[in-house]
Design a protein around this motif. Structure first.
Motif, mmCIF file in Angstrom:
data_model
loop_
_atom_site.group_PDB
_atom_site.id
_atom_site.type_symbol
_atom_site.label_atom_id
_atom_site.label_comp_id
_atom_site.label_asym_id
_atom_site.label_seq_id
_atom_site.Cartn_x
_atom_site.Cartn_y
_atom_site.Cartn_z
ATOM 1 N N GLY A 9 0.827 -1.188 0.000
ATOM 2 C CA GLY A 9 0.000 0.000 0.000
ATOM 3 C C GLY A 9 0.861 1.237 0.000
ATOM 4 O O GLY A 9 2.093 1.167 0.073
ATOM 5 N N PRO A 10 0.226 2.387 -0.091
ATOM 6 C CA PRO A 10 0.989 3.631 -0.139
ATOM 7 C C PRO A 10 1.746 3.879 1.160
ATOM 8 O O PRO A 10 1.306 3.452 2.227
ATOM 9 C CB PRO A 10 -0.080 4.699 -0.366
ATOM 10 N N PHE A 11 2.885 4.523 1.028
ATOM 11 C CA PHE A 11 3.652 4.891 2.213
ATOM 12 C C PHE A 11 4.501 6.107 1.909
ATOM 13 O O PHE A 11 4.750 6.435 0.749
ATOM 14 C CB PHE A 11 4.530 3.736 2.716
ATOM 15 N N ALA A 22 7.491 9.359 -1.090
ATOM 16 C CA ALA A 22 6.307 8.505 -1.100
ATOM 17 C C ALA A 22 6.429 7.467 -2.205
ATOM 18 O O ALA A 22 7.068 7.717 -3.241
ATOM 19 C CB ALA A 22 5.051 9.346 -1.329
ATOM 20 N N LEU A 23 5.809 6.333 -1.996
ATOM 21 C CA LEU A 23 5.750 5.330 -3.047
ATOM 22 C C LEU A 23 5.158 5.943 -4.309
ATOM 23 O O LEU A 23 5.604 5.668 -5.424
ATOM 24 C CB LEU A 23 4.928 4.110 -2.588
ATOM 25 N N ALA A 24 4.178 6.819 -4.154
ATOM 26 C CA ALA A 24 3.532 7.468 -5.298
ATOM 27 C C ALA A 24 4.514 8.287 -6.138
ATOM 28 O O ALA A 24 4.261 8.535 -7.321
ATOM 29 C CB ALA A 24 2.385 8.348 -4.808
ATOM 30 N N ASP A 25 5.645 8.688 -5.559
ATOM 31 C CA ASP A 25 6.654 9.443 -6.310
ATOM 32 C C ASP A 25 7.236 8.621 -7.451
ATOM 33 O O ASP A 25 7.830 9.181 -8.379
ATOM 34 C CB ASP A 25 7.800 9.897 -5.398
ATOM 35 N N LYS A 29 6.857 3.702 -12.816
ATOM 36 C CA LYS A 29 8.000 2.783 -12.831
ATOM 37 C C LYS A 29 7.631 1.516 -12.082
ATOM 38 O O LYS A 29 6.809 1.544 -11.168
ATOM 39 C CB LYS A 29 9.222 3.414 -12.149
ATOM 40 N N LEU A 30 8.264 0.423 -12.467
ATOM 41 C CA LEU A 30 8.191 -0.773 -11.635
ATOM 42 C C LEU A 30 9.068 -0.510 -10.422
ATOM 43 O O LEU A 30 10.062 0.213 -10.515
ATOM 44 C CB LEU A 30 8.718 -1.992 -12.389
ATOM 45 N N VAL A 31 8.716 -1.080 -9.296
ATOM 46 C CA VAL A 31 9.498 -0.887 -8.070
ATOM 47 C C VAL A 31 9.936 -2.246 -7.537
ATOM 48 O O VAL A 31 9.132 -3.174 -7.455
ATOM 49 C CB VAL A 31 8.668 -0.136 -6.995
ATOM 50 N N LEU A 32 11.221 -2.341 -7.216
ATOM 51 C CA LEU A 32 11.745 -3.478 -6.470
ATOM 52 C C LEU A 32 11.964 -2.971 -5.053
ATOM 53 O O LEU A 32 12.812 -2.109 -4.817
ATOM 54 C CB LEU A 32 13.056 -3.987 -7.065
ATOM 55 N N LEU A 33 11.173 -3.473 -4.121
ATOM 56 C CA LEU A 33 11.159 -2.990 -2.740
ATOM 57 C C LEU A 33 11.751 -4.049 -1.824
ATOM 58 O O LEU A 33 11.311 -5.199 -1.836
ATOM 59 C CB LEU A 33 9.716 -2.679 -2.338
ATOM 60 N N TYR A 34 12.738 -3.630 -1.021
ATOM 61 C CA TYR A 34 13.413 -4.570 -0.118
ATOM 62 C C TYR A 34 13.497 -3.964 1.275
ATOM 63 O O TYR A 34 13.838 -2.798 1.436
ATOM 64 C CB TYR A 34 14.831 -4.880 -0.628
#
Length: 169
Positions: A9-11, A22-25, A29-34
Motif C-alpha cells: 500500500g501507499p507509504f 512517497a511510493l507514489a513518487d 515505474k516498476l518498483v523493487l522494494l526490499y
C-alpha cells in the motif's frame, strides 16, 4: 501472500537527506522494494547484490525500474549510513527510513516480520526479518515477491515480463 489479503500500500518515509519520499513518487515505474538493515551479515547484502545485478542486466530498460531499500533498523541506520549503504549495490537505489513506528507500519502492510534479537555478550543486536524482494507495478501495486536468494536472471525474466505487459521495453 495467498491473494486473500492485500499486500502493501501507499507509504511515505524519509531519504538520507531528510526529504519525505512517497511510493507514489515512483508512479510509472516498476518498483523493487526490499526491507533489511545495513549491518545484516548475509541475506540483505546477497539480495541487494542480486537486485543490482538484475538492473545492470536489464540495460537501458532498468531506467523503468526503481529499487528501494527500507531499513528495519532506523536506530543504527542513520542517514549517513543509508546514504552509502544501498548505493553500493546500485547507484539508483533509494534508501528510506522513518521512526520505528513508521517503519513498522510500512513493514506490516507488506507482511514483513522483524524483531531485534540481542546478541549475547556484545551489548548489541541483530534483526531477524523476512527477506523478500517485492515487485510492484507502475501503480505501486504488489505483483509478486522474490524469496531470499533469488538469482538476478529470475528477477530479470519477471521484470522484462512486467515491462512488456506495461508497454515498456
Amino acid at each position: 501472500m495467498s491473494g486473500k489479503y492485500p499486500v502493501g500500500g501507499p507509504f511515505t518515509l524519509r531519504d538520507p537527506a531528510g526529504r519525505r519520499v512517497a511510493l507514489a513518487d515512483f508512479k510509472g515505474k516498476l518498483v523493487l522494494l526490499y526491507f533489511g538493515y545495513a549491518t545484516c551479515p548475509d541475506v540483505c547484502p546477497t539480495d541487494l547484490a542480486m537486485i543490482g545485478l538484475a538492473l545492470r542486466e536489464l540495460g537501458a530498460a532498468a531506467d523503468e525500474v526503481q529499487p528501494i531499500f527500507v531499513t528495519l533498523d532506523p536506530q543504527r541506520d542513520t542517514p549517513a549510513v543509508l546514504r552509502e549503504y544501498a548505493t553500493v549495490f546500485h547507484p539508483r537505489f533509494v534508501a528510506l527510513t522513518g521512526t520505528e513506528d513508521e517503519v513498522r507500519r510500512v513493514a506490516t502492510d507488506y507482511k514483513v516480520f522483524f524483531e531485534k534479537v540481542p546478541l549475547p555478550n556484545t551489548g548489541t543486536y541483530a534483526i531477524d526479518h523476512t527477506a523478500y524482494t517485492f515487485l510492484l507495478d507502475r501503480e505501486g501495486r504488489f505483483v509478486i515477491l522474490f524469496p531470499p536468494g533469488t538469482e538476478a536472471d529470475r528477477m530479470v525474466f519477471m521484470l522484462r515480463e512486467q515491462l512488456a505487459e506495461a508497454g515498456g521495453r
